[in-house]
Design a protein around this motif. Sequence first.
Motif, PDB file in Angstrom:
ATOM      1  N   UNK A 195       0.828  -1.209   0.000  1.00  0.00           N
ATOM      2  CA  UNK A 195       0.000   0.000   0.000  1.00  0.00           C
ATOM      3  C   UNK A 195       0.860   1.256   0.000  1.00  0.00           C
ATOM      4  N   UNK A 196       1.940   1.239   0.796  1.00  0.00           N
ATOM      5  CA  UNK A 196       2.821   2.398   0.864  1.00  0.00           C
ATOM      6  C   UNK A 196       3.500   2.671  -0.470  1.00  0.00           C
ATOM      7  N   UNK A 197       3.701   1.626  -1.271  1.00  0.00           N
ATOM      8  CA  UNK A 197       4.328   1.789  -2.587  1.00  0.00           C
ATOM      9  C   UNK A 197       3.299   2.068  -3.670  1.00  0.00           C
ATOM     10  N   UNK A 198       2.034   2.217  -3.268  1.00  0.00           N
ATOM     11  CA  UNK A 198       0.993   2.544  -4.233  1.00  0.00           C
ATOM     12  C   UNK A 198       0.486   1.348  -5.007  1.00  0.00           C
ATOM     13  N   UNK A 199       0.795   0.161  -4.566  1.00  0.00           N
ATOM     14  CA  UNK A 199       0.351  -1.048  -5.254  1.00  0.00           C
ATOM     15  C   UNK A 199      -1.030  -1.430  -4.739  1.00  0.00           C
ATOM     16  N   UNK A 200      -1.968  -1.618  -5.647  1.00  0.00           N
ATOM     17  CA  UNK A 200      -3.307  -1.990  -5.221  1.00  0.00           C
ATOM     18  C   UNK A 200      -3.628  -3.427  -5.601  1.00  0.00           C
ATOM     19  N   UNK A 251     -14.582  -3.736  -4.769  1.00  0.00           N
ATOM     20  CA  UNK A 251     -15.328  -3.843  -3.520  1.00  0.00           C
ATOM     21  C   UNK A 251     -16.695  -3.211  -3.701  1.00  0.00           C
ATOM     22  N   UNK A 252     -17.551  -3.424  -2.744  1.00  0.00           N
ATOM     23  CA  UNK A 252     -18.876  -2.807  -2.830  1.00  0.00           C
ATOM     24  C   UNK A 252     -18.753  -1.286  -2.736  1.00  0.00           C
ATOM     25  N   UNK A 253     -17.726  -0.791  -2.021  1.00  0.00           N
ATOM     26  CA  UNK A 253     -17.512   0.663  -1.945  1.00  0.00           C
ATOM     27  C   UNK A 253     -17.181   1.213  -3.331  1.00  0.00           C
ATOM     28  N   UNK A 254     -16.375   0.462  -4.102  1.00  0.00           N
ATOM     29  CA  UNK A 254     -16.071   0.888  -5.474  1.00  0.00           C
ATOM     30  C   UNK A 254     -17.337   0.889  -6.310  1.00  0.00           C
ATOM     31  N   UNK A 255     -18.148  -0.152  -6.153  1.00  0.00           N
ATOM     32  CA  UNK A 255     -19.405  -0.223  -6.900  1.00  0.00           C
ATOM     33  C   UNK A 255     -20.307   0.954  -6.549  1.00  0.00           C
ATOM     34  N   UNK A 256     -20.373   1.289  -5.255  1.00  0.00           N
ATOM     35  CA  UNK A 256     -21.183   2.430  -4.820  1.00  0.00           C
ATOM     36  C   UNK A 256     -20.653   3.731  -5.405  1.00  0.00           C
ATOM     37  N   UNK A 257     -19.332   3.902  -5.391  1.00  0.00           N
ATOM     38  CA  UNK A 257     -18.718   5.111  -5.940  1.00  0.00           C
ATOM     39  C   UNK A 257     -19.022   5.233  -7.420  1.00  0.00           C
ATOM     40  N   UNK A 268     -17.952  17.658 -13.991  1.00  0.00           N
ATOM     41  CA  UNK A 268     -16.962  17.107 -13.062  1.00  0.00           C
ATOM     42  C   UNK A 268     -17.090  15.588 -12.955  1.00  0.00           C
ATOM     43  N   UNK A 269     -18.321  15.095 -12.952  1.00  0.00           N
ATOM     44  CA  UNK A 269     -18.537  13.644 -12.892  1.00  0.00           C
ATOM     45  C   UNK A 269     -18.082  12.975 -14.188  1.00  0.00           C
ATOM     46  N   UNK A 270     -18.349  13.615 -15.313  1.00  0.00           N
ATOM     47  CA  UNK A 270     -17.923  13.061 -16.603  1.00  0.00           C
ATOM     48  C   UNK A 270     -16.403  13.012 -16.650  1.00  0.00           C
ATOM     49  N   UNK A 271     -15.754  14.074 -16.159  1.00  0.00           N
ATOM     50  CA  UNK A 271     -14.295  14.083 -16.097  1.00  0.00           C
ATOM     51  C   UNK A 271     -13.790  12.960 -15.197  1.00  0.00           C
ATOM     52  N   UNK A 272     -14.403  12.797 -14.026  1.00  0.00           N
ATOM     53  CA  UNK A 272     -13.987  11.753 -13.092  1.00  0.00           C
ATOM     54  C   UNK A 272     -14.172  10.368 -13.699  1.00  0.00           C
ATOM     55  N   UNK A 273     -15.272  10.148 -14.400  1.00  0.00           N
ATOM     56  CA  UNK A 273     -15.471   8.864 -15.074  1.00  0.00           C
ATOM     57  C   UNK A 273     -14.419   8.669 -16.158  1.00  0.00           C
ATOM     58  N   UNK A 274     -14.076   9.755 -16.850  1.00  0.00           N
ATOM     59  CA  UNK A 274     -13.011   9.688 -17.852  1.00  0.00           C
ATOM     60  C   UNK A 274     -11.689   9.277 -17.231  1.00  0.00           C
ATOM     61  N   UNK A 275     -11.348   9.887 -16.084  1.00  0.00           N
ATOM     62  CA  UNK A 275     -10.124   9.511 -15.371  1.00  0.00           C
ATOM     63  C   UNK A 275     -10.148   8.044 -14.954  1.00  0.00           C
ATOM     64  N   UNK A 276     -11.332   7.605 -14.537  1.00  0.00           N
ATOM     65  CA  UNK A 276     -11.481   6.224 -14.087  1.00  0.00           C
ATOM     66  C   UNK A 276     -11.210   5.257 -15.237  1.00  0.00           C
ATOM     67  N   UNK A 310      -9.512   6.101 -18.082  1.00  0.00           N
ATOM     68  CA  UNK A 310      -8.157   6.379 -18.575  1.00  0.00           C
ATOM     69  C   UNK A 310      -7.106   5.631 -17.758  1.00  0.00           C
ATOM     70  N   UNK A 311      -7.307   5.572 -16.429  1.00  0.00           N
ATOM     71  CA  UNK A 311      -6.330   4.924 -15.548  1.00  0.00           C
ATOM     72  C   UNK A 311      -6.731   3.516 -15.131  1.00  0.00           C
ATOM     73  N   UNK A 312      -7.959   3.106 -15.431  1.00  0.00           N
ATOM     74  CA  UNK A 312      -8.421   1.779 -15.041  1.00  0.00           C
ATOM     75  C   UNK A 312      -8.608   1.662 -13.546  1.00  0.00           C
ATOM     76  N   UNK A 313      -9.509   2.462 -12.996  1.00  0.00           N
ATOM     77  CA  UNK A 313      -9.752   2.472 -11.552  1.00  0.00           C
ATOM     78  C   UNK A 313     -11.195   2.067 -11.251  1.00  0.00           C
TER      79      UNK A 313
END
Length: 182
Positions: free
Chosen positions: A7-12, A24-30, A44-52, A54-57
Amino acid sequence: GCDMAACEKGMSDCPFCRTPLPASSAEDDSLAMIQARVDKKDPDAIFLLGKTYYHGALGLQKVMRKGIELYAEAAQLGSIDALYSLGNVYFLGRGAQENQAKGLKFWTKAAMQGHVESRHNLGCYEINEKGSSERAAKHFLISAKMGHIGSVEEIKDMFMRGVATKGQYAEALRGYQDAVEE
């Protein structure tokens, strides 16, 4: 132990086998909350979805092209963060064919609307690519007055090399100080 170090190295991913962890269900809720705002054309939401995308989050597969399309939609609806991200995409050629002129155009639009990082990037372009210390100093002064420490450092470096004045450096320091005190 290992989980904390990962986690400290940013590995998920799983610290043992490196496979992506299930959403997780929290990700599904988000994701559901973001999608609800996207349906209402919230830039802002469209941008956030785009980031999601673009980065695969948030459990979504990384699809840069979809992310870029969403950035463009968000930018059309007024998101300056989307303009900045489109500038990065095109200037650096990350997810689309490199087109520095197009990237600069997006950064310029974002900077004109108050995006500090775009303004800083324009200053970097002016000094590093065009050799225009005068234009670079103007960009850096504006972004320093908006609280960008990197721009203060750039002005300091320019002063140390003799391409910015002591007055410009002092103005950048004062502007930065005023911005961080607000």
